[in-house]
Design a protein around this motif. Structure first.
Motif, mmCIF file in Angstrom:
data_model
loop_
_atom_site.group_PDB
_atom_site.id
_atom_site.type_symbol
_atom_site.label_atom_id
_atom_site.label_comp_id
_atom_site.label_asym_id
_atom_site.label_seq_id
_atom_site.Cartn_x
_atom_site.Cartn_y
_atom_site.Cartn_z
ATOM 1 N N THR A 107 -2.844 -5.204 -0.906
ATOM 2 C CA THR A 107 -2.736 -6.596 -1.338
ATOM 3 C C THR A 107 -3.619 -6.865 -2.542
ATOM 4 O O THR A 107 -3.218 -7.532 -3.505
ATOM 5 C CB THR A 107 -3.114 -7.536 -0.181
ATOM 6 O OG1 THR A 107 -2.251 -7.289 0.938
ATOM 7 C CG2 THR A 107 -2.971 -8.986 -0.612
ATOM 8 N N ILE A 108 -4.851 -6.347 -2.507
ATOM 9 C CA ILE A 108 -5.758 -6.530 -3.641
ATOM 10 C C ILE A 108 -5.191 -5.878 -4.901
ATOM 11 O O ILE A 108 -5.290 -6.427 -6.005
ATOM 12 C CB ILE A 108 -7.148 -5.953 -3.298
ATOM 13 C CG1 ILE A 108 -7.812 -6.788 -2.204
ATOM 14 C CG2 ILE A 108 -8.030 -5.906 -4.537
ATOM 15 C CD1 ILE A 108 -9.151 -6.247 -1.753
ATOM 16 N N ALA A 109 -4.589 -4.707 -4.748
ATOM 17 C CA ALA A 109 -3.995 -4.025 -5.901
ATOM 18 C C ALA A 109 -2.891 -4.869 -6.529
ATOM 19 O O ALA A 109 -2.794 -4.975 -7.762
ATOM 20 C CB ALA A 109 -3.448 -2.671 -5.472
ATOM 21 N N ALA A 110 -2.046 -5.497 -5.697
ATOM 22 C CA ALA A 110 -0.979 -6.347 -6.223
ATOM 23 C C ALA A 110 -1.551 -7.557 -6.962
ATOM 24 O O ALA A 110 -1.062 -7.940 -8.031
ATOM 25 C CB ALA A 110 -0.069 -6.799 -5.083
ATOM 26 N N ILE A 111 -2.603 -8.152 -6.400
ATOM 27 C CA ILE A 111 -3.234 -9.307 -7.042
ATOM 28 C C ILE A 111 -3.827 -8.921 -8.396
ATOM 29 O O ILE A 111 -3.688 -9.638 -9.388
ATOM 30 C CB ILE A 111 -4.317 -9.901 -6.121
ATOM 31 C CG1 ILE A 111 -3.680 -10.449 -4.838
ATOM 32 C CG2 ILE A 111 -5.095 -11.007 -6.833
ATOM 33 C CD1 ILE A 111 -4.687 -10.910 -3.809
ATOM 34 N N VAL A 112 -4.506 -7.773 -8.432
ATOM 35 C CA VAL A 112 -5.126 -7.317 -9.684
ATOM 36 C C VAL A 112 -4.063 -7.046 -10.746
ATOM 37 O O VAL A 112 -4.236 -7.404 -11.924
ATOM 38 C CB VAL A 112 -5.972 -6.057 -9.421
ATOM 39 C CG1 VAL A 112 -6.417 -5.433 -10.736
ATOM 40 C CG2 VAL A 112 -7.189 -6.400 -8.570
ATOM 41 N N PRO A 159 2.732 -3.600 -2.890
ATOM 42 C CA PRO A 159 1.893 -3.361 -1.708
ATOM 43 C C PRO A 159 2.634 -2.683 -0.567
ATOM 44 O O PRO A 159 2.037 -1.916 0.194
ATOM 45 C CB PRO A 159 1.416 -4.769 -1.314
ATOM 46 C CG PRO A 159 2.372 -5.701 -1.941
ATOM 47 C CD PRO A 159 2.819 -5.042 -3.200
ATOM 48 N N VAL A 160 3.933 -2.945 -0.449
ATOM 49 C CA VAL A 160 4.716 -2.257 0.588
ATOM 50 C C VAL A 160 4.746 -0.761 0.319
ATOM 51 O O VAL A 160 4.565 0.072 1.226
ATOM 52 C CB VAL A 160 6.143 -2.838 0.647
ATOM 53 C CG1 VAL A 160 7.001 -2.047 1.624
ATOM 54 C CG2 VAL A 160 6.104 -4.305 1.051
ATOM 55 N N TRP A 161 4.960 -0.376 -0.944
ATOM 56 C CA TRP A 161 4.993 1.038 -1.313
ATOM 57 C C TRP A 161 3.629 1.684 -1.113
ATOM 58 O O TRP A 161 3.532 2.811 -0.615
ATOM 59 C CB TRP A 161 5.436 1.162 -2.765
ATOM 60 C CG TRP A 161 5.475 2.575 -3.261
ATOM 61 C CD1 TRP A 161 6.446 3.504 -3.034
ATOM 62 C CD2 TRP A 161 4.485 3.223 -4.062
ATOM 63 N NE1 TRP A 161 6.128 4.687 -3.651
ATOM 64 C CE2 TRP A 161 4.922 4.550 -4.294
ATOM 65 C CE3 TRP A 161 3.277 2.809 -4.613
ATOM 66 C CZ2 TRP A 161 4.195 5.451 -5.041
ATOM 67 C CZ3 TRP A 161 2.544 3.712 -5.370
ATOM 68 C CH2 TRP A 161 2.996 5.012 -5.574
ATOM 69 N N LEU A 162 2.564 0.991 -1.491
ATOM 70 C CA LEU A 162 1.216 1.532 -1.307
ATOM 71 C C LEU A 162 0.883 1.712 0.173
ATOM 72 O O LEU A 162 0.247 2.698 0.565
ATOM 73 C CB LEU A 162 0.188 0.604 -1.967
ATOM 74 C CG LEU A 162 0.215 0.553 -3.503
ATOM 75 C CD1 LEU A 162 -0.775 -0.484 -4.008
ATOM 76 C CD2 LEU A 162 -0.086 1.926 -4.095
ATOM 77 N N HIS A 163 1.330 0.761 0.999
ATOM 78 C CA HIS A 163 1.072 0.860 2.436
ATOM 79 C C HIS A 163 1.793 2.068 3.037
ATOM 80 O O HIS A 163 1.256 2.757 3.926
ATOM 81 C CB HIS A 163 1.499 -0.425 3.131
ATOM 82 C CG HIS A 163 1.228 -0.433 4.608
ATOM 83 N ND1 HIS A 163 -0.023 -0.240 5.147
ATOM 84 C CD2 HIS A 163 2.068 -0.602 5.671
ATOM 85 C CE1 HIS A 163 0.041 -0.291 6.465
ATOM 86 N NE2 HIS A 163 1.306 -0.502 6.799
ATOM 87 N N ARG A 164 3.003 2.353 2.548
ATOM 88 C CA ARG A 164 3.734 3.522 3.037
ATOM 89 C C ARG A 164 3.058 4.823 2.618
ATOM 90 O O ARG A 164 3.221 5.846 3.291
ATOM 91 C CB ARG A 164 5.171 3.490 2.510
ATOM 92 C CG ARG A 164 6.030 2.386 3.118
ATOM 93 C CD ARG A 164 7.411 2.360 2.477
ATOM 94 N NE ARG A 164 8.240 1.315 3.056
ATOM 95 C CZ ARG A 164 9.450 0.999 2.600
ATOM 96 N NH1 ARG A 164 9.952 1.654 1.564
ATOM 97 N NH2 ARG A 164 10.139 0.029 3.177
ATOM 98 N N LYS A 165 2.313 4.774 1.511
ATOM 99 C CA LYS A 165 1.584 5.957 1.051
ATOM 100 C C LYS A 165 0.243 6.130 1.744
ATOM 101 O O LYS A 165 -0.511 7.045 1.395
ATOM 102 C CB LYS A 165 1.379 5.875 -0.468
ATOM 103 C CG LYS A 165 2.667 5.908 -1.280
ATOM 104 C CD LYS A 165 3.404 7.221 -1.094
ATOM 105 C CE LYS A 165 4.671 7.270 -1.937
ATOM 106 N NZ LYS A 165 5.401 8.550 -1.784
ATOM 107 N N GLY A 166 -0.040 5.267 2.707
ATOM 108 C CA GLY A 166 -1.274 5.408 3.459
ATOM 109 C C GLY A 166 -2.404 4.515 3.011
ATOM 110 O O GLY A 166 -3.518 4.597 3.561
ATOM 111 N N VAL A 167 -2.173 3.649 2.041
ATOM 112 C CA VAL A 167 -3.214 2.734 1.582
ATOM 113 C C VAL A 167 -3.357 1.605 2.601
ATOM 114 O O VAL A 167 -2.346 1.067 3.074
ATOM 115 C CB VAL A 167 -2.864 2.166 0.197
ATOM 116 C CG1 VAL A 167 -3.924 1.178 -0.281
ATOM 117 C CG2 VAL A 167 -2.701 3.305 -0.804
ATOM 118 N N PRO A 168 -4.573 1.217 2.961
ATOM 119 C CA PRO A 168 -4.753 0.102 3.909
ATOM 120 C C PRO A 168 -4.100 -1.171 3.385
ATOM 121 O O PRO A 168 -4.070 -1.408 2.166
ATOM 122 C CB PRO A 168 -6.281 -0.045 3.987
ATOM 123 C CG PRO A 168 -6.812 1.295 3.598
ATOM 124 C CD PRO A 168 -5.846 1.841 2.597
#
Length: 373
Positions: A76-81, A62-71
């Motif tokens: 967080t949902i992506a990590a849970i899934v 989720p940290v990497w996704l957030h740096r790529k502009g993901v809310p």
């Protein structure tokens, strides 16, 4: 007024309010009580520890996704899934494999009986007529022999049996973990030693899980291909078992070898069983005993002896799940009991596989506000 000093002129150490020996005894007593409490609550704490390790493992996602502009909420949902998807696939694969094995084993009942009769005839033909040997062979039961194989698989499946509870824990921990970075920034300013210990635990756990997972996949693929080439039934199941047991240090290789070796004995006799043992030994000794320990040692910094003792300790307390989580749990205990205090970090030199002392991170001195006159 006389300044209290000893004969050498050094001031007495006022940090200890009681004898150090008594402090050690009280600490050991508290440790025994804590271990007993963990063992009593193992059915609850074991899934909690597993959820914690999985949360630590996927935290960079989720940290990497957030740096790529993901809310943040979507990251967080992506990590849970991702985590729950891996668990569901693993549990379904184990459950399906156990069901297939349950239908396969009865087919080998006659082969097992013939094998015992052949062993008795071999002993008699070579002049071994000992009544104790004959009695021992006559007491070898088919159900008991393969009960060990089924027990290994049931233990692996039982680790993930409480899937709903584990999924709920992962959900809550992932939500709390979304603010982990900001919390650690505050802890770093207030208690740098604690922040250093927790960061070292998280980093070491992720390195260990990544290294073990990568090498486990390599071993599983090679073992599956070798068993398929030799004609051993259910090669995918035994490859999956070798992948899971790769997380068990020192003895995981043996646990993953026993079931396919027994099937090879029934299907092709001692020659095929010996071939499976040799193939497994070559593959696993090269990868798990030569290559992997180098990377794992660099990741966790624990000696081989202490790793084995950790395996015995956590398995005794938490059961099969403790065997898989032995290294991460040891890293967590080391962070909370040793790394958190600069005065005890010298213990890392004894626990590690390298004589190089663990460097002490710099500690930022607290700033004092200017006193008003």
């Amino acid at each position: 007024m006389i300044d209290p000093q000893d004969a050498s002129g050094a001031e007495p150490d006022s940090r200890w309010s009681m004898p150090r020996g008594l402090i050690v005894i009280l600490g050991l007593a508290a440790l025994v009580v804590t271990v007993a409490g963990i063992e009593v609550a193992a059915s609850i704490l074991a899934p909690v520890f597993l959820a914690l390790m999985l949360t630590v493992a996927v935290h960079p996602l989720p940290v990497w996704l957030h740096r790529k502009g993901v809310p943040p909420w979507l990251a967080t949902i992506a990590a849970i899934v991702v985590v729950n998807g891996i668990l569901v696939v693993l549990v379904l694969s184990l459950a399906l494999s156990v069901a297939q094995l349950a239908t396969l084993l009865p087919q080998y009942a006659d082969d097992f009986t013939s094998l015992i009769d052949s062993a008795q005839s071999f002993l008699n033909s070579h002049g071994v007529n000992s009544s104790s040997a004959q009695t021992m062979l006559s007491q070898v039961d088919y159900t008991k022999a393969f009960g060990f194989v089924d027990g290994i698989l049931q233990a692996m499946l039982g680790i993930f049996s409480n899937l709903l509870f584990l999924a709920a824990l992962l959900l809550f921990m992932a939500v709390d973990g979304s603010s982990y970075g900001s919390r650690m920034s505050i802890v770093t300013r207030m208690r740098p030693d604690i922040a250093t210990a927790l960061s070292a635990f998280s980093l070491g756990t992720r390195k260990y899980l990544v290294v073990t997972t990568v090498f486990g996949l390599i071993v599983a693929v090679i073992d599956t291909g070798a068993l398929w080439a030799l004609g051993i039934p259910l090669p995918i199941l035994w490859g999956l078992l070798s992948f899971i047991t790769n997380y068990i240090p020192n003895v995981g290789f043996v646990l993953g070898l026993v079931p396919p070796a027994l099937l090879a004995l029934l299907q092709g006799g001692p020659g095929l069983m010996l071939t499976v043992i040799v193939v497994y030994s070559v593959i696993n000794v090269i990868i798990q005993s030569v290559i992997q320990p180098k990377f794992v040692g660099d990741a966790v910094g624990l000696s081989v002896t202490f790793t084995f003792l950790s395996l015995v300790f956590w398995t005794w307390i938490l059961g099969p799940l403790g065997a898989i989580l032995a290294i991460p749990l040891t890293l967590m205990a080391k962070a909370l009991l040793i790394d958190i205090d600069p005065s005890t970090r010298w213990v890392n030199t004894i626990l590690s596989d390298s004589p190089t002392p663990t460097p002490t991170p710099p500690v930022t001195a607290p700033r004092h506000e200017k006193e008003e006159p």
